[in-house]
Design a protein around this motif. Sequence first.
Motif, PDB file in Angstrom:
ATOM      1  N   VAL A   1       0.856  -1.189   0.000  1.00  0.00           N
ATOM      2  CA  VAL A   1       0.000   0.000   0.000  1.00  0.00           C
ATOM      3  C   VAL A   1       0.895   1.243   0.000  1.00  0.00           C
ATOM      4  CG1 VAL A   1      -1.781   1.288   1.244  1.00  0.00           C
ATOM      5  CG2 VAL A   1      -1.851  -1.211   1.197  1.00  0.00           C
ATOM      6  N   LYS A   2       0.468   2.273  -0.735  1.00  0.00           N
ATOM      7  CA  LYS A   2       1.258   3.497  -0.822  1.00  0.00           C
ATOM      8  C   LYS A   2       0.491   4.679  -0.234  1.00  0.00           C
ATOM      9  CE  LYS A   2       3.826   2.027  -4.943  1.00  0.00           C
ATOM     10  NZ  LYS A   2       4.192   2.349  -6.353  1.00  0.00           N
ATOM     11  N   PHE A   3       1.247   5.570   0.398  1.00  0.00           N
ATOM     12  CA  PHE A   3       0.667   6.769   1.001  1.00  0.00           C
ATOM     13  C   PHE A   3       1.392   7.995   0.451  1.00  0.00           C
ATOM     14  CE2 PHE A   3       0.178   3.243   3.936  1.00  0.00           C
ATOM     15  CZ  PHE A   3      -1.177   3.300   4.228  1.00  0.00           C
ATOM     16  N   PHE A   4       0.622   9.052   0.163  1.00  0.00           N
ATOM     17  CA  PHE A   4       1.178  10.240  -0.489  1.00  0.00           C
ATOM     18  C   PHE A   4       0.855  11.502   0.301  1.00  0.00           C
ATOM     19  CE2 PHE A   4       0.138   7.020  -3.608  1.00  0.00           C
ATOM     20  CZ  PHE A   4       1.289   6.930  -4.383  1.00  0.00           C
ATOM     21  N   ASP A   5       1.762  12.505   0.194  1.00  0.00           N
ATOM     22  CA  ASP A   5       1.528  13.778   0.862  1.00  0.00           C
ATOM     23  C   ASP A   5       0.703  14.695  -0.039  1.00  0.00           C
ATOM     24  OD1 ASP A   5       3.247  14.892  -1.026  1.00  0.00           O
ATOM     25  OD2 ASP A   5       4.924  15.114   0.371  1.00  0.00           O
ATOM     26  N   GLU A   6       0.528  15.934   0.367  1.00  0.00           N
ATOM     27  CA  GLU A   6      -0.327  16.870  -0.377  1.00  0.00           C
ATOM     28  C   GLU A   6       0.252  17.250  -1.734  1.00  0.00           C
ATOM     29  OE1 GLU A   6       1.437  20.820   1.944  1.00  0.00           O
ATOM     30  OE2 GLU A   6      -0.671  20.278   2.124  1.00  0.00           O
ATOM     31  N   ASN A   7       1.556  17.000  -1.935  1.00  0.00           N
ATOM     32  CA  ASN A   7       2.187  17.255  -3.234  1.00  0.00           C
ATOM     33  C   ASN A   7       2.278  15.991  -4.082  1.00  0.00           C
ATOM     34  OD1 ASN A   7       2.766  20.064  -2.709  1.00  0.00           O
ATOM     35  ND2 ASN A   7       4.373  19.363  -1.298  1.00  0.00           N
ATOM     36  N   ASN A   8       1.541  14.959  -3.665  1.00  0.00           N
ATOM     37  CA  ASN A   8       1.489  13.673  -4.353  1.00  0.00           C
ATOM     38  C   ASN A   8       2.838  12.954  -4.371  1.00  0.00           C
ATOM     39  OD1 ASN A   8      -0.272  11.790  -5.546  1.00  0.00           O
ATOM     40  ND2 ASN A   8       0.502  12.274  -7.591  1.00  0.00           N
ATOM     41  N   ARG A   9       3.669  13.253  -3.370  1.00  0.00           N
ATOM     42  CA  ARG A   9       4.940  12.539  -3.225  1.00  0.00           C
ATOM     43  C   ARG A   9       4.736  11.377  -2.264  1.00  0.00           C
ATOM     44  NH1 ARG A   9       8.384  17.945  -2.115  1.00  0.00           N
ATOM     45  NH2 ARG A   9       6.968  17.823  -0.333  1.00  0.00           N
ATOM     46  N   GLU A  10       5.254  10.220  -2.659  1.00  0.00           N
ATOM     47  CA  GLU A  10       5.081   9.041  -1.796  1.00  0.00           C
ATOM     48  C   GLU A  10       5.871   9.216  -0.507  1.00  0.00           C
ATOM     49  OE1 GLU A  10       5.545   4.168  -1.759  1.00  0.00           O
ATOM     50  OE2 GLU A  10       6.009   5.294  -3.586  1.00  0.00           O
ATOM     51  N   LEU A  11       5.208   8.908   0.598  1.00  0.00           N
ATOM     52  CA  LEU A  11       5.850   8.976   1.908  1.00  0.00           C
ATOM     53  C   LEU A  11       6.588   7.664   2.161  1.00  0.00           C
ATOM     54  CD1 LEU A  11       2.837  10.557   3.812  1.00  0.00           C
ATOM     55  CD2 LEU A  11       5.036  11.667   3.413  1.00  0.00           C
ATOM     56  N   GLU A  12       7.900   7.764   2.316  1.00  0.00           N
ATOM     57  CA  GLU A  12       8.708   6.560   2.507  1.00  0.00           C
ATOM     58  C   GLU A  12       8.429   5.922   3.859  1.00  0.00           C
ATOM     59  OE1 GLU A  12      13.324   5.876   2.176  1.00  0.00           O
ATOM     60  OE2 GLU A  12      12.601   7.096   0.501  1.00  0.00           O
ATOM     61  N   THR A  13       8.418   6.745   4.888  1.00  0.00           N
ATOM     62  CA  THR A  13       8.075   6.286   6.235  1.00  0.00           C
ATOM     63  C   THR A  13       7.052   7.247   6.816  1.00  0.00           C
ATOM     64  OG1 THR A  13      10.293   5.391   6.583  1.00  0.00           O
ATOM     65  CG2 THR A  13       8.940   5.728   8.526  1.00  0.00           C
ATOM     66  N   VAL A  14       5.945   6.705   7.278  1.00  0.00           N
ATOM     67  CA  VAL A  14       4.880   7.553   7.825  1.00  0.00           C
ATOM     68  C   VAL A  14       5.059   7.719   9.333  1.00  0.00           C
ATOM     69  CG1 VAL A  14       2.404   7.805   8.171  1.00  0.00           C
ATOM     70  CG2 VAL A  14       3.271   6.863   6.016  1.00  0.00           C
ATOM     71  N   GLY A  15       5.227   6.588  10.040  1.00  0.00           N
ATOM     72  CA  GLY A  15       5.282   6.661  11.494  1.00  0.00           C
ATOM     73  C   GLY A  15       3.999   7.262  12.038  1.00  0.00           C
ATOM     74  N   GLY A  16       4.136   8.017  13.123  1.00  0.00           N
ATOM     75  CA  GLY A  16       2.957   8.620  13.729  1.00  0.00           C
ATOM     76  C   GLY A  16       2.485   9.878  13.037  1.00  0.00           C
ATOM     77  N   ARG A  17       3.174  10.299  11.957  1.00  0.00           N
ATOM     78  CA  ARG A  17       2.767  11.504  11.234  1.00  0.00           C
ATOM     79  C   ARG A  17       1.715  11.178  10.173  1.00  0.00           C
ATOM     80  NH1 ARG A  17       5.395  16.166  11.768  1.00  0.00           N
ATOM     81  NH2 ARG A  17       3.338  16.850  11.073  1.00  0.00           N
ATOM     82  N   VAL A  18       0.653  10.504  10.604  1.00  0.00           N
ATOM     83  CA  VAL A  18      -0.418  10.166   9.659  1.00  0.00           C
ATOM     84  C   VAL A  18      -1.145  11.414   9.182  1.00  0.00           C
ATOM     85  CG1 VAL A  18      -0.728   7.831  10.563  1.00  0.00           C
ATOM     86  CG2 VAL A  18      -2.037   9.707  11.559  1.00  0.00           C
ATOM     87  N   ASP A  19      -0.910  12.536   9.879  1.00  0.00           N
ATOM     88  CA  ASP A  19      -1.519  13.795   9.452  1.00  0.00           C
ATOM     89  C   ASP A  19      -0.944  14.289   8.128  1.00  0.00           C
ATOM     90  OD1 ASP A  19       0.866  14.126  11.077  1.00  0.00           O
ATOM     91  OD2 ASP A  19       0.568  16.279  10.883  1.00  0.00           O
ATOM     92  N   LEU A  20       0.215  13.752   7.726  1.00  0.00           N
ATOM     93  CA  LEU A  20       0.842  14.161   6.470  1.00  0.00           C
ATOM     94  C   LEU A  20       0.251  13.435   5.260  1.00  0.00           C
ATOM     95  CD1 LEU A  20       4.613  14.239   7.545  1.00  0.00           C
ATOM     96  CD2 LEU A  20       2.998  16.154   7.412  1.00  0.00           C
ATOM     97  N   ILE A  21      -0.553  12.412   5.513  1.00  0.00           N
ATOM     98  CA  ILE A  21      -1.123  11.622   4.411  1.00  0.00           C
ATOM     99  C   ILE A  21      -2.293  12.371   3.785  1.00  0.00           C
ATOM    100  CG2 ILE A  21      -2.220   9.447   3.771  1.00  0.00           C
ATOM    101  CD1 ILE A  21      -0.805   8.152   6.158  1.00  0.00           C
ATOM    102  N   ALA A  22      -2.176  12.622   2.492  1.00  0.00           N
ATOM    103  CA  ALA A  22      -3.247  13.311   1.764  1.00  0.00           C
ATOM    104  C   ALA A  22      -4.027  12.350   0.873  1.00  0.00           C
ATOM    105  CB  ALA A  22      -2.671  14.446   0.924  1.00  0.00           C
TER     106      ALA A  22
END
Length: 383
Positions: free
Chosen positions: A151-172
């Motif tokens: 599964v892939k997660f991306f930030d608000e600039n559509n860049r894939e987040l390599e490590t999310v950790g507890g910063r799930v607020d960065l997932i757009a």
Amino acid sequence: MKIIIAPDSFKGSMTSLVASVAIKRGILDVDPLAETILLPMADGGEGTVEAILSVSGGKRISCQVQDPLGRKIEAAYGWIVEEKAAVIETAAASGLPLLLPEELDPDKASSFGTGQLIKDALDRGAEKIILGLGGSATVDAGTGLFQALGVKFFDENNRELETVGGRVDLIASMDATGLEPSLAAVQIIVASDVINPLLGKDGAIAVFGPQKGVKQQHMSRYEKGMRQFSALAANTMGRDKSAEPGSGAAGGIGFLLKTLLDVEFMSGLELIVERTQLEKQLDGADLVLTGEGRIDGQSVFGKVPVGIGRLARSHNIPVIAFAGSIGSGIENLEKEGILEIMPIISGPMELQEALLDGESLLYKAAKRLMNILKLGKVIADDK
């Protein structure tokens, strides 16, 4: 005399299997003719693999994974060949015991290593996965686990987040189309006695965040991030599982498991009781011995000794529990089937010393108990 020995682990000191053997040694030293049945228990957390392998056979599979902070470590899971079943503990790769107190970092801690264990089991041909949720060092809502599974997660600039950790607020946004396809054909049983939802005063952050390093002044930020991510995941997958019991387990891993997969949640203790056929073993038993590191009034909320007490009570079999420490409220446990709570420490002792010497202390406590029972029988016979 038939005695069932069914303790939980004494956390930080000994596993449930080691505890069971120590109790057995103490019993047989006093009464060599006693029949002892060893059934190590667990609640889905530490000791789940050992408890299941002790009755189901199988072996441990070791592989290299990432710990909560991304460091390479060796972690193991159970493999039962006949069932093509893997037994995995979240704590093995993503657990609190892997970090020193000063290393706790909820922003960075990831459940990626647990996903790696699951991937290894899938590559081995697993048809069933028993996943014990408990003792995680993470509040990443299971994002790391599922990143390891495609599964892939991306930030608000559509860049894939390599490590999310507890910063799930960065997932757009998120993309689950790459999720490991073999998962669809695998039966997944989640073993956990945590019934908390993901959000709110009873949720993953409010209840379990502090033990994972979330500071009081940052609680609202983590809660807001978790709420934001749960809404995004619900919108992406078309179902909202955030309010369901167990979604708050293991820093929110329960939530994403429910959201992305068809999983069966089961009480960890009930699972072990079923696998060990404990109820059947109770037939003809005279006594049940259980125990864990600490017993107090809160033990009624899903703790192993109380679960054992309730089951044995329904068969009119007395239960005695050993405890490393005893807190307030234990007077309420007698009605739960626990006849007596016996401390394993016989005198003043530093905590660290007690933890290191736990096996010996438990062995001696079992001997003391058997001598008391022996004396009681002598007195009864004399009358």
